[in-house]
Design a protein around this motif. Structure first.
Motif, PDB file in Angstrom:
ATOM      1  N   CYS A 179       0.876  -1.007   0.175  1.00 46.80           N
ATOM      2  CA  CYS A 179       0.165  -0.370  -0.155  1.00 46.80           C
ATOM      3  C   CYS A 179       1.085   1.380   0.175  1.00 46.80           C
ATOM      4  O   CYS A 179       1.737   1.411   0.863  1.00 46.80           O
ATOM      5  N   ARG A 226       0.086   4.075   0.855  1.00 42.82           N
ATOM      6  CA  ARG A 226      -0.243   5.338   1.856  1.00 42.82           C
ATOM      7  C   ARG A 226       0.381   5.191   2.942  1.00 42.82           C
ATOM      8  O   ARG A 226       0.938   4.996   3.948  1.00 42.82           O
ATOM      9  N   CYS A 227       0.207   3.369   3.423  1.00 39.65           N
ATOM     10  CA  CYS A 227       0.497   3.258   4.806  1.00 39.65           C
ATOM     11  C   CYS A 227       1.776   2.350   4.487  1.00 39.65           C
ATOM     12  O   CYS A 227       2.918   2.383   5.523  1.00 39.65           O
ATOM     13  N   ARG A 263      -0.107  -4.519   2.936  1.00 39.84           N
ATOM     14  CA  ARG A 263      -1.889  -4.698   3.459  1.00 39.84           C
ATOM     15  C   ARG A 263      -2.646  -5.702   3.011  1.00 39.84           C
ATOM     16  O   ARG A 263      -2.231  -5.905   1.387  1.00 39.84           O
ATOM     17  N   CYS A 289      -7.009  -0.567  -0.165  1.00 36.65           N
ATOM     18  CA  CYS A 289      -6.883  -1.139   0.705  1.00 36.65           C
ATOM     19  C   CYS A 289      -7.482  -1.164   1.812  1.00 36.65           C
ATOM     20  O   CYS A 289      -8.212   0.233   2.617  1.00 36.65           O
ATOM     21  N   CYS A 332      -6.041   1.352   5.487  1.00 44.08           N
ATOM     22  CA  CYS A 332      -6.916   3.066   4.977  1.00 44.08           C
ATOM     23  C   CYS A 332      -7.803   3.218   4.650  1.00 44.08           C
ATOM     24  O   CYS A 332      -7.681   4.232   4.242  1.00 44.08           O
TER      25      CYS A 332
HETATM   26 ZN   LIG Z   1      -3.332   1.193   3.011  1.00 44.29          ZN
END
Ligand SMILES: [Zn+2]
Length: 75
Positions: free
Chosen positions: A20, A22-23, A27, A57, A60
């Motif tokens: 991911c 963003r993470c 994920r 995801c 998130c």
């Molecule tokens: Zn994420």
């Protein structure tokens, strides 16, 4: 009297694990397809538009382009 409208329903195409953006870590994801349905009396009758699929995801809830699943996109 006819009661009509439209509704967006999601269809899950695949599930798995991805990196991911963003993470920043691996994920679980769901690849989903959004379809707009014409509804009659709140019941989906037929889809009139299909949007591009996207990757979500499950942690998130961020949504990304399908390209994030390609190994070359993260290299
Ligand atoms: Zn994420």
């Amino acid at each position: 009297m006819l009661i009509w409208g439209n509704k967006t329903l999601f269809k899950t195409l695949s599930e798995g694990v991805f990196h991911c953006p963003r993470c920043g870590v691996a994920r679980a994801y769901r690849q989903r397809l959004a379809r707009r349905w014409f509804t009659l009396f709140f019941i989906p009758v037929f889809p009139y538009r299909t949007d591009d699929s996207h990757v979500e995801c499950t942690t998130c809830k961020g949504t990304f382009h399908d390209a994030v699943l390609q190994p070359s996109a993260t290299a």
